[in-house]
Enzyme design. Sequence first.
Site, mmCIF file in Angstrom:
data_model
loop_
_atom_site.group_PDB
_atom_site.id
_atom_site.type_symbol
_atom_site.label_atom_id
_atom_site.label_comp_id
_atom_site.label_asym_id
_atom_site.label_seq_id
_atom_site.Cartn_x
_atom_site.Cartn_y
_atom_site.Cartn_z
ATOM 1 N N ASN A 186 0.847 -1.186 0.000
ATOM 2 C CA ASN A 186 0.000 0.000 0.000
ATOM 3 C C ASN A 186 0.892 1.248 0.000
ATOM 4 O O ASN A 186 1.688 1.440 0.921
ATOM 5 C CB ASN A 186 -0.899 -0.042 1.249
ATOM 6 C CG ASN A 186 -1.823 1.141 1.324
ATOM 7 O OD1 ASN A 186 -1.391 2.275 1.104
ATOM 8 N ND2 ASN A 186 -3.072 0.926 1.658
ATOM 9 N N HIS A 209 0.859 6.291 1.730
ATOM 10 C CA HIS A 209 1.584 7.265 2.549
ATOM 11 C C HIS A 209 2.698 7.985 1.812
ATOM 12 O O HIS A 209 3.244 8.970 2.317
ATOM 13 C CB HIS A 209 2.032 6.631 3.858
ATOM 14 C CG HIS A 209 0.839 6.277 4.691
ATOM 15 N ND1 HIS A 209 -0.106 7.210 5.041
ATOM 16 C CD2 HIS A 209 0.384 5.090 5.158
ATOM 17 C CE1 HIS A 209 -1.076 6.621 5.718
ATOM 18 N NE2 HIS A 209 -0.803 5.336 5.799
ATOM 19 N N HIS A 212 -5.821 3.503 -1.549
ATOM 20 C CA HIS A 212 -7.135 3.819 -0.989
ATOM 21 C C HIS A 212 -7.534 5.207 -1.483
ATOM 22 O O HIS A 212 -6.890 6.200 -1.132
ATOM 23 C CB HIS A 212 -7.027 3.790 0.544
ATOM 24 C CG HIS A 212 -8.328 3.963 1.259
ATOM 25 N ND1 HIS A 212 -8.446 3.769 2.617
ATOM 26 C CD2 HIS A 212 -9.572 4.301 0.829
ATOM 27 C CE1 HIS A 212 -9.697 3.994 2.985
ATOM 28 N NE2 HIS A 212 -10.403 4.333 1.924
ATOM 29 N N ARG A 264 -9.672 7.790 -0.752
ATOM 30 C CA ARG A 264 -10.593 8.183 0.323
ATOM 31 C C ARG A 264 -11.534 9.267 -0.161
ATOM 32 O O ARG A 264 -11.186 10.073 -1.032
ATOM 33 C CB ARG A 264 -9.812 8.687 1.548
ATOM 34 C CG ARG A 264 -9.032 7.589 2.253
ATOM 35 C CD ARG A 264 -8.443 8.108 3.550
ATOM 36 N NE ARG A 264 -9.464 8.230 4.571
ATOM 37 C CZ ARG A 264 -9.610 7.391 5.594
ATOM 38 N NH1 ARG A 264 -8.796 6.379 5.759
ATOM 39 N NH2 ARG A 264 -10.560 7.565 6.476
ATOM 40 N N ARG A 319 -7.431 12.591 1.060
ATOM 41 C CA ARG A 319 -6.321 13.099 1.885
ATOM 42 C C ARG A 319 -4.948 12.643 1.372
ATOM 43 O O ARG A 319 -3.944 13.241 1.684
ATOM 44 C CB ARG A 319 -6.501 12.728 3.346
ATOM 45 C CG ARG A 319 -6.329 11.258 3.627
ATOM 46 C CD ARG A 319 -6.329 10.975 5.112
ATOM 47 N NE ARG A 319 -7.637 11.135 5.713
ATOM 48 C CZ ARG A 319 -7.991 10.558 6.861
ATOM 49 N NH1 ARG A 319 -7.119 9.820 7.517
ATOM 50 N NH2 ARG A 319 -9.189 10.724 7.366
ATOM 51 N N GLU A 354 -8.767 0.111 -2.343
ATOM 52 C CA GLU A 354 -9.566 0.147 -1.110
ATOM 53 C C GLU A 354 -10.527 1.314 -1.261
ATOM 54 O O GLU A 354 -10.138 2.405 -1.678
ATOM 55 C CB GLU A 354 -8.669 0.391 0.103
ATOM 56 C CG GLU A 354 -7.682 -0.710 0.361
ATOM 57 C CD GLU A 354 -6.687 -0.311 1.435
ATOM 58 O OE1 GLU A 354 -6.781 0.801 1.989
ATOM 59 O OE2 GLU A 354 -5.805 -1.115 1.703
ATOM 60 N N THR A 371 -8.021 3.393 8.801
ATOM 61 C CA THR A 371 -9.247 2.575 8.855
ATOM 62 C C THR A 371 -9.280 1.819 10.191
ATOM 63 O O THR A 371 -8.515 0.890 10.409
ATOM 64 C CB THR A 371 -9.267 1.580 7.670
ATOM 65 O OG1 THR A 371 -8.849 2.280 6.508
ATOM 66 C CG2 THR A 371 -10.655 1.024 7.460
ATOM 67 N N GLU A 399 -10.793 -9.602 3.486
ATOM 68 C CA GLU A 399 -9.512 -9.218 4.088
ATOM 69 C C GLU A 399 -9.781 -8.991 5.563
ATOM 70 O O GLU A 399 -10.613 -8.148 5.927
ATOM 71 C CB GLU A 399 -8.949 -7.948 3.438
ATOM 72 C CG GLU A 399 -7.637 -7.528 4.093
ATOM 73 C CD GLU A 399 -6.934 -6.381 3.364
ATOM 74 O OE1 GLU A 399 -7.151 -6.203 2.151
ATOM 75 O OE2 GLU A 399 -6.167 -5.664 4.020
ATOM 76 N N HIS A 426 -3.391 -4.599 8.001
ATOM 77 C CA HIS A 426 -3.521 -3.464 8.920
ATOM 78 C C HIS A 426 -2.608 -3.606 10.135
ATOM 79 O O HIS A 426 -2.763 -4.525 10.920
ATOM 80 C CB HIS A 426 -4.953 -3.225 9.404
ATOM 81 C CG HIS A 426 -5.129 -1.791 9.844
ATOM 82 N ND1 HIS A 426 -5.573 -0.805 9.007
ATOM 83 C CD2 HIS A 426 -4.830 -1.183 11.004
ATOM 84 C CE1 HIS A 426 -5.574 0.345 9.651
ATOM 85 N NE2 HIS A 426 -5.120 0.140 10.849
HETATM 86 N N1 PXP Z 1 -5.733 -3.203 4.170
HETATM 87 C C1 PXP Z 1 -6.727 -2.279 4.277
HETATM 88 C C2 PXP Z 1 -8.092 -2.661 3.826
HETATM 89 C C3 PXP Z 1 -6.464 -0.985 4.774
HETATM 90 O O1 PXP Z 1 -7.475 -0.082 4.889
HETATM 91 C C4 PXP Z 1 -5.146 -0.646 5.120
HETATM 92 C C5 PXP Z 1 -4.838 0.749 5.587
HETATM 93 O O2 PXP Z 1 -4.991 1.622 4.519
HETATM 94 C C6 PXP Z 1 -4.149 -1.627 4.962
HETATM 95 C C7 PXP Z 1 -4.479 -2.890 4.517
HETATM 96 C C8 PXP Z 1 -2.712 -1.342 5.287
HETATM 97 O O3 PXP Z 1 -2.572 -1.069 6.635
HETATM 98 P P1 PXP Z 1 -1.163 -0.541 7.170
HETATM 99 O O4 PXP Z 1 -0.892 0.756 6.478
HETATM 100 O O5 PXP Z 1 -1.365 -0.420 8.635
HETATM 101 O O6 PXP Z 1 -0.142 -1.595 6.794
#
Ligand code: PXP
Length: 243
Positions: A7, A10, A43, A45, A49, A70, A101, A151, A191
């Site tokens: 992901n 960030h 994601h 959003r 953001r 996402e 999330t 998931e 997550h």
């Molecule tokens: N999976 C989903 C569905 C999420 O919403 C997130 C956070 O955006 C992640 C995975 C990744 O989580 P993390 O950034 O804590 O690794």
Amino acid sequence: MTKLGVNVDHVATLRQARGTSYPDPIEAALLAIDGGADQITIHLREDRRHIQDHDLVRMKSSIDVPLNLEMAAADDIIAAAVKIKPDTATLVPEKRNELTTEGGLDVASARFELRGCVSKLRNSGILVSMFIDPETLQVDASISAGATAVEFHTGSFCDAADEIRASAELERLVIACRYAASKGLKVCAGHGLNTKNTPAVVRAIPEIVEYNIGHSIIARSVFVGMREAVREMKEILFAGGRK
Ligand code: PXP
């Protein structure tokens, strides 16, 4: 082989903090793929953001691994997904004021509303996954809403205050993952996972075929670079958590 979705939200968070054109999440995705990422996860959003609509368009045309979007089950986001056609749409709950999330989607309370959204996405050839807490009730509801994957939110395990709590949370994940796999669902997890807490999950739950990990990999990449940060996590998955 267990797959790793990286992901890159960030990277966009850092860009949005200054309103610059860098760092580019697409460039990050390409480096992540170089390091072994099997999928890129972003994601979009509702408050935009981090990831922007133009990122979604460019990401889809720039990467040669599956794209997992996402998203909240909101009309404008569904329209964007149907237009761009990511390989997978993972439906997540969204609150404006949350940092991330915070919990799984309560599919059981909204399965009828979600059914329409799932069928729009599936009719566009998009695989639909539900981001849920590790509960059999939510697994059954996800099936009844039309999802073919789930998931599991690993946050309660990752954030557990002590070892007793962590092992209880891991057991909840084990039970839910086994149940979902027995129902024929693709089982994913994500997550709060990092190189310290992921091995225990990988060892305990062979049913998980895909992990989606973001924050810890991006954080680690600040020091070692994106390719290396992804490679470290891939090694853990490859070694079945025994590293
Ligand atoms: N999976 C989903 C569905 C999420 O919403 C997130 C956070 O955006 C992640 C995975 C990744 O989580 P993390 O950034 O804590 O690794």
